[in-house]
Scaffold this motif. Sequence first.
Motif, mmCIF file in Angstrom:
data_model
loop_
_atom_site.group_PDB
_atom_site.id
_atom_site.type_symbol
_atom_site.label_atom_id
_atom_site.label_comp_id
_atom_site.label_asym_id
_atom_site.label_seq_id
_atom_site.Cartn_x
_atom_site.Cartn_y
_atom_site.Cartn_z
ATOM 1 N N ALA A 58 0.836 -1.197 0.000
ATOM 2 C CA ALA A 58 0.000 0.000 0.000
ATOM 3 C C ALA A 58 0.873 1.249 0.000
ATOM 4 N N SER A 62 -2.574 7.485 0.048
ATOM 5 C CA SER A 62 -2.664 7.047 -1.348
ATOM 6 C C SER A 62 -3.433 8.017 -2.228
ATOM 7 N N CYS A 93 -2.235 -0.257 -14.630
ATOM 8 C CA CYS A 93 -1.078 -1.102 -14.295
ATOM 9 C C CYS A 93 -0.031 -1.141 -15.401
ATOM 10 N N PHE A 130 1.452 3.557 -9.716
ATOM 11 C CA PHE A 130 1.256 2.204 -9.194
ATOM 12 C C PHE A 130 2.605 1.587 -8.868
ATOM 13 N N CYS A 137 0.046 -4.176 -8.309
ATOM 14 C CA CYS A 137 -0.970 -3.266 -8.851
ATOM 15 C C CYS A 137 -2.341 -3.939 -8.852
ATOM 16 N N GLY A 140 -4.190 -3.740 -5.778
ATOM 17 C CA GLY A 140 -4.657 -2.417 -5.361
ATOM 18 C C GLY A 140 -3.605 -1.464 -4.885
ATOM 19 N N GLN A 159 -8.387 2.797 -8.327
ATOM 20 C CA GLN A 159 -8.007 1.585 -7.614
ATOM 21 C C GLN A 159 -8.910 0.409 -7.989
ATOM 22 N N SER A 160 -10.180 0.695 -8.152
ATOM 23 C CA SER A 160 -11.111 -0.368 -8.553
ATOM 24 C C SER A 160 -10.750 -0.932 -9.917
ATOM 25 N N ALA A 162 -7.748 -1.001 -11.208
ATOM 26 C CA ALA A 162 -6.531 -1.798 -11.046
ATOM 27 C C ALA A 162 -6.852 -3.174 -10.480
ATOM 28 N N MET A 163 -7.724 -3.229 -9.473
ATOM 29 C CA MET A 163 -8.060 -4.503 -8.841
ATOM 30 C C MET A 163 -8.904 -5.375 -9.761
#
Length: 232
Positions: A58, A62, A93, A130, A137, A140, A159-160, A162-163
């Motif tokens: 993390a 952020s 990413c 990232f 990545c 998150g 972030q969503s 990336a995840m």
Amino acid sequence: MMFKALLAFSLLPLAFSSPQVYGGPVAAPPPATTSSAAASPSSSDIVVQVGSGSTGIAFNPSDIQAPVGHTVTFSFQASIQHSVTQSTFADPCTPISQTQNGTTGFDSGLTQGTTFTVNITDASTPVYFFCKFPTHCGLGMVGSINAPSSGNGSFASYQSAAMAIGSNEKTIPDAGPQTGGVGAVATAGPQTGTPTDAGSAPANTGSSGAAQLSINGVMALLSLGAAVAFTL
């Protein structure tokens, strides 16, 4: 003599409790930083801890807001390698240099136990970054500077995205640090050292302060006792 000793010892509470003479109580450390931060008027630099938290995957904070002329310094922990690599919102990413022809984004390269600083050059342009260590990545480990607080383009939506890539994240070869950037610019690669947050309390402030107050109290007591004995 008995009266002198009793009088001297009766001044003991005064010697330990007078804040005007002995500096008062030791201040408590300030509260810990949260997941987002804005540059304060008294500080032109925001320190971001890289690899902190219970998972070690993390950036903290952020989601950052910083005006032009301020800097953001990434402080890398010594336990595992991470990077701060600029990307775009559309492709979270992937380094920006691989998605935007002719555009050079900043990149610390994989590093640990160092710091990496970017200078804010355009507060109206959101900056997304990232960690390119494999899988990070997709788990998150991303961040943003001057992104909208909500909706499309916000840190939460970045972030969503990336995840959502998750385990399909591409492995990015590490070519070392890269200067440059869009909206925030790096002028040098990582430097040795890992500073703490600017608001952190100095180490051992509480214990050493309390010890110093005790010593001051004893010395004051002895001085007052000697003065009383001399005058009587």
